[in-house]
Write a protein that holds these residues in place. Structure first.
Motif, PDB file in Angstrom:
ATOM      1  N   SER A 315       0.844  -1.195   0.000  1.00  0.00           N
ATOM      2  CA  SER A 315       0.000   0.000   0.000  1.00  0.00           C
ATOM      3  C   SER A 315       0.877   1.243   0.000  1.00  0.00           C
ATOM      4  O   SER A 315       1.955   1.262   0.605  1.00  0.00           O
ATOM      5  N   TRP A 316       0.415   2.272  -0.696  1.00  0.00           N
ATOM      6  CA  TRP A 316       1.209   3.493  -0.805  1.00  0.00           C
ATOM      7  C   TRP A 316       1.444   4.127   0.552  1.00  0.00           C
ATOM      8  O   TRP A 316       2.524   4.692   0.822  1.00  0.00           O
ATOM      9  N   GLN A 317       0.482   4.013   1.460  1.00  0.00           N
ATOM     10  CA  GLN A 317       0.625   4.623   2.778  1.00  0.00           C
ATOM     11  C   GLN A 317       1.806   4.024   3.539  1.00  0.00           C
ATOM     12  O   GLN A 317       2.636   4.747   4.088  1.00  0.00           O
ATOM     13  N   VAL A 318       1.897   2.672   3.555  1.00  0.00           N
ATOM     14  CA  VAL A 318       2.988   2.023   4.277  1.00  0.00           C
ATOM     15  C   VAL A 318       4.310   2.222   3.544  1.00  0.00           C
ATOM     16  O   VAL A 318       5.352   2.456   4.161  1.00  0.00           O
ATOM     17  N   PHE A 319       4.275   2.136   2.208  1.00  0.00           N
ATOM     18  CA  PHE A 319       5.509   2.292   1.433  1.00  0.00           C
ATOM     19  C   PHE A 319       6.078   3.698   1.597  1.00  0.00           C
ATOM     20  O   PHE A 319       7.297   3.879   1.748  1.00  0.00           O
ATOM     21  N   SER A 320       5.216   4.695   1.572  1.00  0.00           N
ATOM     22  CA  SER A 320       5.685   6.072   1.764  1.00  0.00           C
ATOM     23  C   SER A 320       6.227   6.256   3.175  1.00  0.00           C
ATOM     24  O   SER A 320       7.217   6.978   3.380  1.00  0.00           O
ATOM     25  N   THR A 321       5.598   5.582   4.153  1.00  0.00           N
ATOM     26  CA  THR A 321       6.107   5.627   5.528  1.00  0.00           C
ATOM     27  C   THR A 321       7.506   5.030   5.593  1.00  0.00           C
ATOM     28  O   THR A 321       8.400   5.576   6.253  1.00  0.00           O
ATOM     29  N   ILE A 378       6.398  -2.978  19.190  1.00  0.00           N
ATOM     30  CA  ILE A 378       6.046  -2.627  17.818  1.00  0.00           C
ATOM     31  C   ILE A 378       5.196  -3.732  17.210  1.00  0.00           C
ATOM     32  O   ILE A 378       5.134  -4.844  17.743  1.00  0.00           O
ATOM     33  N   GLN A 379       4.567  -3.413  16.084  1.00  0.00           N
ATOM     34  CA  GLN A 379       3.743  -4.390  15.382  1.00  0.00           C
ATOM     35  C   GLN A 379       4.416  -4.803  14.072  1.00  0.00           C
ATOM     36  O   GLN A 379       5.490  -4.302  13.714  1.00  0.00           O
ATOM     37  N   GLN A 380       3.761  -5.710  13.366  1.00  0.00           N
ATOM     38  CA  GLN A 380       4.338  -6.314  12.167  1.00  0.00           C
ATOM     39  C   GLN A 380       4.735  -5.285  11.109  1.00  0.00           C
ATOM     40  O   GLN A 380       5.772  -5.420  10.466  1.00  0.00           O
ATOM     41  N   GLY A 381       3.925  -4.255  10.933  1.00  0.00           N
ATOM     42  CA  GLY A 381       4.205  -3.278   9.898  1.00  0.00           C
ATOM     43  C   GLY A 381       5.531  -2.562  10.114  1.00  0.00           C
ATOM     44  O   GLY A 381       6.367  -2.475   9.202  1.00  0.00           O
ATOM     45  N   LEU A 382       5.740  -2.045  11.328  1.00  0.00           N
ATOM     46  CA  LEU A 382       6.983  -1.333  11.617  1.00  0.00           C
ATOM     47  C   LEU A 382       8.169  -2.290  11.622  1.00  0.00           C
ATOM     48  O   LEU A 382       9.271  -1.914  11.210  1.00  0.00           O
ATOM     49  N   PHE A 383       7.956  -3.527  12.071  1.00  0.00           N
ATOM     50  CA  PHE A 383       9.024  -4.528  12.048  1.00  0.00           C
ATOM     51  C   PHE A 383       9.530  -4.720  10.621  1.00  0.00           C
ATOM     52  O   PHE A 383      10.745  -4.705  10.367  1.00  0.00           O
ATOM     53  N   SER A 384       8.630  -4.904   9.673  1.00  0.00           N
ATOM     54  CA  SER A 384       9.022  -5.118   8.280  1.00  0.00           C
ATOM     55  C   SER A 384       9.716  -3.893   7.705  1.00  0.00           C
ATOM     56  O   SER A 384      10.699  -4.010   6.955  1.00  0.00           O
ATOM     57  N   ILE A 385       9.229  -2.710   8.052  1.00  0.00           N
ATOM     58  CA  ILE A 385       9.855  -1.471   7.586  1.00  0.00           C
ATOM     59  C   ILE A 385      11.284  -1.365   8.098  1.00  0.00           C
ATOM     60  O   ILE A 385      12.215  -1.014   7.356  1.00  0.00           O
ATOM     61  N   MET A 386      11.486  -1.714   9.379  1.00  0.00           N
ATOM     62  CA  MET A 386      12.810  -1.592   9.968  1.00  0.00           C
ATOM     63  C   MET A 386      13.768  -2.670   9.445  1.00  0.00           C
ATOM     64  O   MET A 386      14.980  -2.441   9.378  1.00  0.00           O
ATOM     65  N   VAL A 387      13.246  -3.839   9.074  1.00  0.00           N
ATOM     66  CA  VAL A 387      14.087  -4.845   8.411  1.00  0.00           C
ATOM     67  C   VAL A 387      14.602  -4.289   7.087  1.00  0.00           C
ATOM     68  O   VAL A 387      15.785  -4.424   6.749  1.00  0.00           O
ATOM     69  N   LEU A 388      13.704  -3.667   6.343  1.00  0.00           N
ATOM     70  CA  LEU A 388      14.100  -3.052   5.070  1.00  0.00           C
ATOM     71  C   LEU A 388      15.148  -1.972   5.302  1.00  0.00           C
ATOM     72  O   LEU A 388      16.140  -1.876   4.566  1.00  0.00           O
TER      73      LEU A 388
END
Length: 429
Positions: A315-321, A378-388
Motif C-alpha cells: 500500500s502506498w501509505q505504508v511504502f511512503s512511511t 512494535i507491530q508487524q508493519g513497523l518490524f518489516s519497515i525496519m528490516v528493510l
C-alpha cells in the motif's frame, strides 16, 4: 506431529537455511559486500515475502509451525553467543584512548537520531499497524531514537580490519564512536523494555540491576577469571572444564539480565567485555565462532525473515512511511556523524567515511527490532519497515565507504598497524 517427524522436519529446514545462507553469503562477497548482507537477505527470501509468495505450499511445508519453537531457541542462542563474541572482540584499551576524541561524533550520532525519532513519532503513532496500541509517546520516541542511532559495530570493525585501518585516525575514531553509540542505544532500549507496561519501578530495577551487574562483571568477575586466563596463557591449552565454565557463566549472565528485566543479549555482551584478554579469549572465540556464525546465526536471520512481510509495503501509505523512515534514518545518522567529524577537525574525506560507516545498522538493528516485537512494543508493519531499513543501510555502507575514502587511501594505511580485531569472530559483521 510425533517427535521423529518433528526432528526430521527441523533437520530439513536447517539444511535449507544453511544452503541459503551459504549461497547468498557467497553472492554478497562476490559483489563486494560483507557476508552478513547476503545472510540477512537470505532470511527474508526464505520467509513469506518471496519464497512464500511464489511457492506458498512448499514454504509452509518446510517451515511448519510445530518447528518454530525449536528454531526460536536456536536463534536466541545464536544471537546471544554472537553478542558474547562481540564483547570478546571489544577493544577496551582502544576505546579508552579514543573516547574523548569520539565524543562529538557519538553525541551527534545519538542526539540527532533521537530528535528525528521524536519528531517522526508525532506522525507515526497516528498510523495503524506500527506501534502497540497502548504505547506511550515517550516509549515510542525512545525506541525510534535507539533504532535509528544503532550502528552495526561488528560490521564496522570488520571493514576497518579488512582495510588495514585499525591503527589510523579514521579507524579508531569510528570504532570508539560506534561503541559509545551502541552502548547508549542498548541502555535506552533497556529502559523502554523495562517500562513498557510495567511502570517506573521495573525501569529503575532494570537500570540499577544492569549497572550493578556490569560493575560486578568488569571488576570482580574479571579478577576471578584472571588466574584461569594466566594458566591458559602459560600452558597454551584451553581445557574442557575451563571452556564449560565460560559457557556456564554465559548462561548465568543471560539469565541474570532477563531476571532484572533486560534482554539476555546484554548478559552475553557484558561477559565478553569482562573476560581477561589473551589466549583464553582467543581460544574461546575460535571454538565458538564457527558454530555461531555459520550454524546458529543463520537461524536467527531466518526466524526474523519468517516474521518479515514485505507485502505490507504494497500500500502506498505504508511504502511512503518506509521511504520517510529510511530517508530520515540515513540523514539523522550519516549526515550528523559527518558534520560532527568535520567540526572536530577531520578532513572531508575522513568525515564522509565516518558517516558512511556509522550509518550501517546490520545485525544490531535486527536484534533490537526482534526484541521490540517479542515484547509487543512494535507491530508487524513497523518490524518489516525496519528490516528493510537495516538491509538498505547495510548495503550502502561498503560501496559508500569505498567511494568516499578510496582504495588508494586504504593502501596507504600502515601495514604494521595494531590489529586488535580478530576477524574470525566478526565474520558475520
Amino acid at each position: 506431529m510425533t517427535n521423529p517427524e518433528l526432528a526430521w522436519a527441523f533437520l530439513q529446514q536447517l539444511v535449507v537455511i544453511l544452503l541459503a545462507a551459504q549461497l547468498f553469503g557467497y553472492l554478497a562477497k562476490f559483489i563486494g559486500q560483507p557476508r552478513v548482507v547476503g545472510e540477512m537477505i537470505a532470511g527474508v527470501v526464505l520467509g513469506p515475502s518471496l519464497f512464500g509468495l511464489f511457492w506458498p505450499e512448499l514454504q509452509q511445508g518446510i517451515f511448519v509451525a510445530d518447528t518454530m519453537p525449536i528454531l526460536y531457541i536456536g536463534a536466541q542462542i545464536g544471537v546471544g553467543l554472537y553478542m558474547f563474541l562481540v564483547g570478546l572482540e571489544f577493544n577496551i584499551r582502544l576505546f579508552k584512548q579514543q573516547a574523548r576524541s569520539a565524543v562529538g561524533v557519538s553525541l551527534a550520532g545519538m542526539i540527532v537520531p533521537f530528535i528525528v525519532g521524536a519528531l517522526l513519532c508525532v506522525w507515526l503513532l497516528e498510523q495503524p499497524g506500527l506501534f502497540a496500541a497502548n504505547i506511550s509517546y515517550t516509549n515510542a520516541a525512545l525506541f525510534m531514537g535507539a533504532a535509528i542511532a544503532i550502528t552495526a559495530f561488528p560490521m564496522l570493525a570488520r571493514i576497518i580490519y579488512e582495510r588495514k585501518l585499525a591503527g589510523t585516525a579514521l579507524g579508531t575514531l569510528a570504532l570508539a564512536a560506534g561503541a559509545i553509540d551502541d552502548a547508549a542505544a542498548w541502555i535506552v532500549l533497556a529502559v523502554v523494555l523495562a517500562s513498557f507496561g510495567g511502570g517506573a519501578l521495573l525501569a529503575i530495577k532494570a537500570v540499577l540491576g544492569g549497572a550493578i551487574y556490569a560493575s560486578l562483571m568488569l571488576t570482580k568477575v574479571r579478577g576471578w577469571l584472571q588466574p584461569l586466563a594466566d594458566k591458559v596463557e602459560h600452558t597454551g591449552v584451553l581445557t574442557q572444564p575451563v571452556f564449560l565454565l565460560v559457557l556456564l557463566l554465559w548462561a548465568l549472565s543471560a539469565y541474570a539480565m532477563e531476571w532484572v528485566g533486560l534482554h539476555a543479549v546484554f548478559g552475553g555482551f557484558l561477559l565478553g567485555i569482562a573476560m581477561p584478554r589473551g589466549k583464553m579469549t582467543e581460544m574461546v572465540s575460535a571454538r565458538l565462532s564457527n558454530i555461531t556464525v555459520f550454524l546458529l546465526l543463520p537461524m536467527f536471520f531466518t526466524y526474523s525473515g519468517l516474521k518479515t512481510k514485505l507485502d505490507v509495503l504494497g500500500s502506498w501509505q505504508v511504502f511512503s512511511t518506509a521511504l520517510i523512515i529510511l530517508a530520515a534514518s540515513i540523514f539523522a545518522k550519516g549526515v550528523a556523524c559527518w558534520a560532527a567529524a568535520r567540526i572536530g577537525g577531520a578532513d572531508n574525506r575522513t568525515a564522509m567515511a565516518v558517516g558512511a560507516l556509522m550509518n550501517s545498522r546490520g545485525l544490531m538493528e535486527l536484534i533490537i527490532i526482534n526484541i521490540a516485537l517479542s515484547y509487543g512494543v512494535i507491530q508487524q508493519g513497523l518490524f518489516s519497515i525496519m528490516v528493510l531499513m537495516a538491509i538498505v543501510t547495510t548495503l550502502m555502507a561498503t560501496p559508500l565507504f569505498q567511494l568516499v575514502y578510496g582504495r588508494h587511501m586504504a593502501k596507504t594505511a600502515p601495514q604494521t598497524a595494531e590489529q586488535d580485531i580478530n576477524p574470525t569472530a566478526l565474520k558475520a559483521g
